[in-house]
Design a protein around this motif. Structure first.
Motif, PDB file in Angstrom:
ATOM      1  N   VAL A  48       0.922  -1.142   0.013  1.00 25.06           N
ATOM      2  CA  VAL A  48       0.058  -0.070  -0.032  1.00 25.06           C
ATOM      3  C   VAL A  48       0.871   1.288   0.026  1.00 25.06           C
ATOM      4  CG1 VAL A  48      -1.843  -1.164   1.146  1.00 25.06           C
ATOM      5  CG2 VAL A  48      -0.445   0.136   2.637  1.00 25.06           C
ATOM      6  N   ARG A  49       0.107   2.429  -0.203  1.00 29.99           N
ATOM      7  CA  ARG A  49       1.074   3.493  -0.426  1.00 29.99           C
ATOM      8  C   ARG A  49       1.045   4.187   0.952  1.00 29.99           C
ATOM      9  NH1 ARG A  49      -2.604   4.951  -4.506  1.00 29.99           N
ATOM     10  NH2 ARG A  49      -3.364   6.523  -3.070  1.00 29.99           N
ATOM     11  N   GLY A  50       2.123   4.850   1.342  1.00 29.77           N
ATOM     12  CA  GLY A  50       2.237   5.652   2.628  1.00 29.77           C
ATOM     13  C   GLY A  50       2.241   7.158   2.286  1.00 29.77           C
ATOM     14  N   ASN A  51       2.228   8.164   3.206  1.00 31.60           N
ATOM     15  CA  ASN A  51       2.326   9.418   3.060  1.00 31.60           C
ATOM     16  C   ASN A  51       3.543   9.880   2.356  1.00 31.60           C
ATOM     17  OD1 ASN A  51       3.406   8.818   5.777  1.00 31.60           O
ATOM     18  ND2 ASN A  51       3.850  11.000   5.759  1.00 31.60           N
ATOM     19  N   HIS A  52       4.509   9.673   2.667  1.00 31.27           N
ATOM     20  CA  HIS A  52       5.861  10.114   1.982  1.00 31.27           C
ATOM     21  C   HIS A  52       5.526   9.648   0.536  1.00 31.27           C
ATOM     22  CE1 HIS A  52       8.937  11.444   4.978  1.00 31.27           C
ATOM     23  NE2 HIS A  52       7.722  10.706   5.837  1.00 31.27           N
ATOM     24  N   ASP A  53       5.528   8.421   0.287  1.00 26.87           N
ATOM     25  CA  ASP A  53       4.980   7.862  -1.219  1.00 26.87           C
ATOM     26  C   ASP A  53       4.189   8.952  -2.070  1.00 26.87           C
ATOM     27  OD1 ASP A  53       6.560   5.659  -0.378  1.00 26.87           O
ATOM     28  OD2 ASP A  53       4.769   4.680   0.253  1.00 26.87           O
ATOM     29  N   GLU A  54       2.920   9.446  -1.354  1.00 28.13           N
ATOM     30  CA  GLU A  54       2.005  10.055  -1.888  1.00 28.13           C
ATOM     31  C   GLU A  54       2.611  11.504  -2.048  1.00 28.13           C
ATOM     32  OE1 GLU A  54      -2.086   9.990  -0.701  1.00 28.13           O
ATOM     33  OE2 GLU A  54      -2.141   7.801  -0.723  1.00 28.13           O
ATOM     34  N   ALA A  55       3.115  12.011  -1.219  1.00 24.85           N
ATOM     35  CA  ALA A  55       3.617  13.334  -1.153  1.00 24.85           C
ATOM     36  C   ALA A  55       4.698  13.546  -2.314  1.00 24.85           C
ATOM     37  CB  ALA A  55       4.531  13.752   0.312  1.00 24.85           C
ATOM     38  N   VAL A  56       5.501  12.552  -2.332  1.00 27.88           N
ATOM     39  CA  VAL A  56       6.422  12.681  -3.711  1.00 27.88           C
ATOM     40  C   VAL A  56       5.619  12.744  -4.875  1.00 27.88           C
ATOM     41  CG1 VAL A  56       8.358  11.633  -4.928  1.00 27.88           C
ATOM     42  CG2 VAL A  56       8.368  11.817  -2.465  1.00 27.88           C
ATOM     43  N   LEU A  57       4.586  11.843  -5.075  1.00 24.97           N
ATOM     44  CA  LEU A  57       4.000  11.807  -6.391  1.00 24.97           C
ATOM     45  C   LEU A  57       3.281  12.999  -6.338  1.00 24.97           C
ATOM     46  CD1 LEU A  57       2.424   8.292  -5.757  1.00 24.97           C
ATOM     47  CD2 LEU A  57       3.948   8.823  -7.558  1.00 24.97           C
TER      48      LEU A  57
END
Length: 264
Positions: free
Chosen positions: A61-70
């Motif tokens: 699953v995605r995390g908040n750091h993953d989504e922030a970079v995206l």
């Protein structure tokens, strides 16, 4: 009986990830679940994504750091609460391979599944239905912090006896609330001791057993590698690993917890 591994918050630490994956292979588990934050904090985001991209029998699953970079890569609003980290995230966004960005974007926020007779939810952090629809700019992962029974009691949509595996908070957590069990094996890649942490969950019918594992890895070599690279927030990141650090000489430690216990 089913056995699967759970890990979370790798944060670009390829050295810890390699050690954990080697140990997981030796444990002969049936499956691996990762609860997000593959990237961010450390500079080796492409290398970490490469490992996970090629793994079989793995769900992520995605995390908040993953989504922030995206969000930065897609020109979308960035969370104001993380503005001090934005320069570091932008540095990663500028270097993340497009195929891995597309892959991360395809990952869900939650995985809900039945294993044996139990319902499991895997998420970077537990959230209610309303929060699960919010964009990263509105901090959906931070609506029920800190992780405790009082905050998680608001998750009424969960079935009884659901086991929720999560990350986000880098400490280890294991507690029960309203007939539900919550388990966080602790951050694998952002920890101030030379161990990669992850968990193994064994399911036999309705009986669930939680095993915490700490696998030694060459943290000094990892920090030396970090020191040779220039990237934003480098000094802050190095301090995360040095804070309250103690010397350890023991080998891999396994700690078993029964799901019948409310606390560790």
């Amino acid at each position: 009986m089913k056995r699967f591994a759970v890990l979370t918050d790798v944060h670009g630490n390829t050295y810890a990830l390699k050690a954990a994956l080697r140990d997981i292979k030796e444990q002969r588990v049936d499956h691996l679940f990762c609860m997000g934050d593959l990237i961010g904090i450390g500079p080796f985001s492409n290398q970490v994504c490469e490992y996970f991209y090629s793994l079989k029998d793995t769900e992520i699953v995605r995390g908040n750091h993953d989504e922030a970079v995206l969000a930065l890569m897609n020109g979308e609003p960035y969370p104001e609460s993380r503005i001090d980290v934005k320069e570091h995230h932008q540095w990663i966004a500028d270097r993340l391979y497009k195929r891995y960005a597309n892959w991360l974007e395809s990952l869900p926020r939650q995985i809900n599944t039945k294993i044996e007779a139990r319902t499991f939810q895997f998420a970077h952090y537990p959230m209610d239905t309303k929060s699960s629809l919010l964009p990263i700019s509105e901090d959906p992962f931070d609506q029920l912090v800190p992780p405790n029974g009082e905050n998680f009691s608001q998750l009424d949509e969960l079935e009884a006896e659901t086991v929720v595996c999560f990350g986000h908070d880098h400490d280890v957590h294991h507690f029960s609330m309203n007939d539900r069990v919550f388990f966080n094996p602790g951050s694998l890649g952002c920890y101030n001791e030379p161990y990669a942490r992850y968990g193994i969950i064994e399911i036999d019918g309705r009986k669930v057993r939680f095993v915490k594992r700490r696998v030694p890895y060459p943290m000094d070599t990892y920090l030396e590698h970090l020191n040779r690279i220039d990237f934003p927030r480098k000094e802050v990141i190095l301090k995360l690993f040095q804070k309250n650090r103690r010397a350890h000489h023991d080998t891999t430690e396994t700690h078993c917890i029964s799901s019948d216990h409310n606390n560790e």
